[in-house]
Design an enzyme around this catalytic site. Structure first.
Site, mmCIF file in Angstrom:
data_model
loop_
_atom_site.group_PDB
_atom_site.id
_atom_site.type_symbol
_atom_site.label_atom_id
_atom_site.label_comp_id
_atom_site.label_asym_id
_atom_site.label_seq_id
_atom_site.Cartn_x
_atom_site.Cartn_y
_atom_site.Cartn_z
ATOM 1 N N HIS A 18 -2.684 5.286 6.608
ATOM 2 C CA HIS A 18 -1.413 5.932 6.894
ATOM 3 C C HIS A 18 -1.442 7.263 6.352
ATOM 4 O O HIS A 18 -2.163 7.680 5.551
ATOM 5 C CB HIS A 18 -0.362 5.028 5.844
ATOM 6 C CG HIS A 18 -0.118 3.455 6.097
ATOM 7 N ND1 HIS A 18 0.194 2.957 6.987
ATOM 8 C CD2 HIS A 18 -0.557 2.764 4.949
ATOM 9 C CE1 HIS A 18 0.210 1.642 6.950
ATOM 10 N NE2 HIS A 18 -0.398 1.189 5.763
ATOM 11 N N CYS A 43 0.824 -1.338 0.028
ATOM 12 C CA CYS A 43 0.154 -0.074 -0.061
ATOM 13 C C CYS A 43 0.740 1.285 0.011
ATOM 14 O O CYS A 43 0.590 2.169 -0.835
ATOM 15 C CB CYS A 43 -0.858 -0.044 1.069
ATOM 16 S SG CYS A 43 0.008 -0.548 2.722
HETATM 17 P P1 NAD Z 1 -5.466 -10.889 5.940
HETATM 18 O O1 NAD Z 1 -5.054 -11.627 7.061
HETATM 19 O O2 NAD Z 1 -6.672 -9.860 6.334
HETATM 20 O O3 NAD Z 1 -6.023 -11.881 5.033
HETATM 21 C C1 NAD Z 1 -5.324 -13.007 4.627
HETATM 22 C C2 NAD Z 1 -6.144 -14.225 4.254
HETATM 23 O O4 NAD Z 1 -5.488 -15.349 3.927
HETATM 24 C C3 NAD Z 1 -7.091 -14.607 5.604
HETATM 25 O O5 NAD Z 1 -8.167 -14.734 5.340
HETATM 26 C C4 NAD Z 1 -6.359 -15.928 6.112
HETATM 27 O O6 NAD Z 1 -7.421 -16.935 6.602
HETATM 28 C C5 NAD Z 1 -6.275 -16.435 4.537
HETATM 29 N N1 NAD Z 1 -5.056 -17.755 4.494
HETATM 30 C C6 NAD Z 1 -4.161 -17.867 5.343
HETATM 31 N N2 NAD Z 1 -3.421 -18.990 5.118
HETATM 32 C C7 NAD Z 1 -3.909 -19.248 3.809
HETATM 33 C C8 NAD Z 1 -3.580 -20.341 3.058
HETATM 34 N N3 NAD Z 1 -2.518 -21.050 3.145
HETATM 35 N N4 NAD Z 1 -4.270 -20.537 1.783
HETATM 36 C C9 NAD Z 1 -5.180 -19.586 1.629
HETATM 37 N N5 NAD Z 1 -5.870 -18.669 2.435
HETATM 38 C C10 NAD Z 1 -4.976 -18.494 3.650
HETATM 39 O O7 NAD Z 1 -4.290 -10.470 5.229
HETATM 40 P P2 NAD Z 1 -4.267 -9.044 4.046
HETATM 41 O O8 NAD Z 1 -4.061 -7.801 5.138
HETATM 42 O O9 NAD Z 1 -5.379 -9.172 3.221
HETATM 43 O O10 NAD Z 1 -2.757 -9.246 3.547
HETATM 44 C C11 NAD Z 1 -2.683 -10.168 2.540
HETATM 45 C C12 NAD Z 1 -1.388 -9.564 1.881
HETATM 46 O O11 NAD Z 1 -1.454 -8.366 1.323
HETATM 47 C C13 NAD Z 1 -0.097 -9.677 2.584
HETATM 48 O O12 NAD Z 1 1.136 -9.952 1.642
HETATM 49 C C14 NAD Z 1 -0.005 -7.975 3.016
HETATM 50 O O13 NAD Z 1 1.182 -7.826 3.291
HETATM 51 C C15 NAD Z 1 -0.509 -7.621 1.855
HETATM 52 N N6 NAD Z 1 -1.212 -6.192 1.962
HETATM 53 C C16 NAD Z 1 -1.982 -5.682 3.093
HETATM 54 C C17 NAD Z 1 -2.294 -4.680 3.179
HETATM 55 C C18 NAD Z 1 -3.262 -4.281 4.283
HETATM 56 O O14 NAD Z 1 -3.187 -2.972 4.661
HETATM 57 N N7 NAD Z 1 -4.123 -5.061 5.003
HETATM 58 C C19 NAD Z 1 -2.101 -3.443 2.322
HETATM 59 C C20 NAD Z 1 -1.476 -4.003 1.096
HETATM 60 C C21 NAD Z 1 -0.782 -5.316 1.098
#
Ligand code: NAD
Length: 338
Positions: free
Chosen positions: A220, A140
């Site tokens: 942020h 992000c």
């Molecule tokens: P999150 O924890 O909200 O969602 C992740 C999901 O994946 C959950 O539903 C979890 O149960 C599931 N999961 C866990 N292990 C799994 C597996 N083996 N197979 C399938 N599903 C599985 O996380 P998020 O915030 O959505 O982040 C996901 C990615 O995006 C990360 O790389 C993070 O760094 C990136 N990201 C997050 C944000 C943020 O602010 N939330 C912003 C930009 C990028």
């Protein structure tokens, strides 16, 4: 229609699924989840076929009365592309599964740049992802900085970027994150990882970043100083930035004094989940002192990477060029329509 699988249906995954479903040239083949929680129920309510991400836990869905369509392996086998939105590190481990099926994959910003062929931001390096097997849609914060740097670099040339990132402690649903009542230089050492991450998109850019973490969940906030090679007037820079659909110039007359009001504004505008896909740049903060540009921008961490994921799908498949893809994505979602 491009068949898109979403593996990992959390904060990012559920938003990407909805954005894909809104596009005229793609559909959600299915989404995979590990647990039968409220988000799993939400996926089924939205009409997405739900797949179990972990075979040993597949029975739990039926026990909770949630019907699944199969296992993640079957989902990937039928897809043209996978968007992996699993927690950091899991995406890289999943690459083997995607390679077995010969399906290109998009990972998210929490993964290492070294795990993929290309780090991606639609505005800055769309073409680099064409035909790649594994692409990382940058985080992000890096997305927010890349969107700003690209037009400034093109219009004026950049000598140096210095950015202080005041980061939210966690997302609204992350009850275990902090700090609760503190302000943390984070990391204490310079640079924070964000500068080197921006360099995965702009390898030659001189950029220093500093990070802090604060007790907030909404967004942020970046305090940015860009030393330009040219010396444009602030009004000219404002006009340049306002011409970018994914940069939202917040007019002073809106009385939006911070991320709370900005989030409320997005909710009032009817944005799904109150998402602000654009960088929110305070127009009045855009100032020039000699060659130095200064501004404040808010980054909605949960949603700014969503349009970028949609564009990355078209990029890896060679389904459209940059301008056409960004226009299609933005029109379908309403990006830039605030
Ligand atoms: P999150 O924890 O909200 O969602 C992740 C999901 O994946 C959950 O539903 C979890 O149960 C599931 N999961 C866990 N292990 C799994 C597996 N083996 N197979 C399938 N599903 C599985 O996380 P998020 O915030 O959505 O982040 C996901 C990615 O995006 C990360 O790389 C993070 O760094 C990136 N990201 C997050 C944000 C943020 O602010 N939330 C912003 C930009 C990028």
């Amino acid at each position: 229609m491009i068949q898109v699988a979403v593996n990992g249906y959390g904060t990012i995954g559920k938003r990407v699924a909805d954005a894909v479903a809104a596009q005229p040239d793609m559909e959600v083949l299915g989404v995979a989840k590990t647990r039968p929680n409220y988000e799993a129920r939400g996926a089924v309510d939205r009409g997405y076929d739900l797949y179990a991400a972990i075979e040993d836990r597949a029975d739990r869905f039926a026990e909770e009365g949630i019907e699944i369509a199969g296992l993640v392996d079957e989902l990937v086998a039928g897809a043209d592309v996978v968007v992996d939105a699993c927690p950091s590190g899991v995406g890289e481990a999943n690459l083997e599964l995607y390679a077995e099926h010969g399906v290109p994959a998009l990972l998210q910003g929490g993964e290492d740049a070294d795990a993929v062929d290309v780090s991606f931001n639609a505005r800055a390096n769309y073409e680099a992802a064409e035909g790649a097997d594994a692409v990382r849609v940058v985080s992000c914060n890096t997305t927010g900085l890349a969107r700003l740097v690209a037009p400034l670099e093109e219009a004026y040339g950049i000598e140096k970027v210095r950015a202080t990132l005041v980061r939210r402690g966690g997302d609204p649903a992350q009850s275990g994150r902090g700090p609760i009542n503190d302000i943390l230089p984070n990391p204490v050492e310079l640079p924070s990882h964000h500068g080197p991450d921006v360099n995965t998109i702009f390898p030659d850019l001189a950029i220093d970043t500093l990070g802090l973490k604060v007790p907030a969940t909404l967004m942020h906030m970046h305090s940015v100083n860009v030393t330009l090679e040219a010396e444009p007037a602030a009004d000219e820079v404002r006009e340049l930035l306002a011409g970018e659909d994914r940069l939202f110039l917040i007019d002073g007359s809106y009385d939006i004094d911070g991320s709370g009001a900005l989030k409320e504004f997005a909710l009032d505008a009817g944005r799904p989940r109150g998402d602000l896909w654009e960088n929110g740049i305070w127009a009045d903060s855009v100032s020039m002192e000699g060659h130095d540009l200064y501004l404040f921008q808010a980054i909605h961490q949960e949603s700014d990477v969503v349009p970028e994921n949609v564009d990355a799908i078209r990029a890896v498949l060679g389904a459209a060029g940059r301008e056409e893809s960004m226009r299609t994505t933005d029109e379908a979602l309403g990006v830039g329509a605030l």
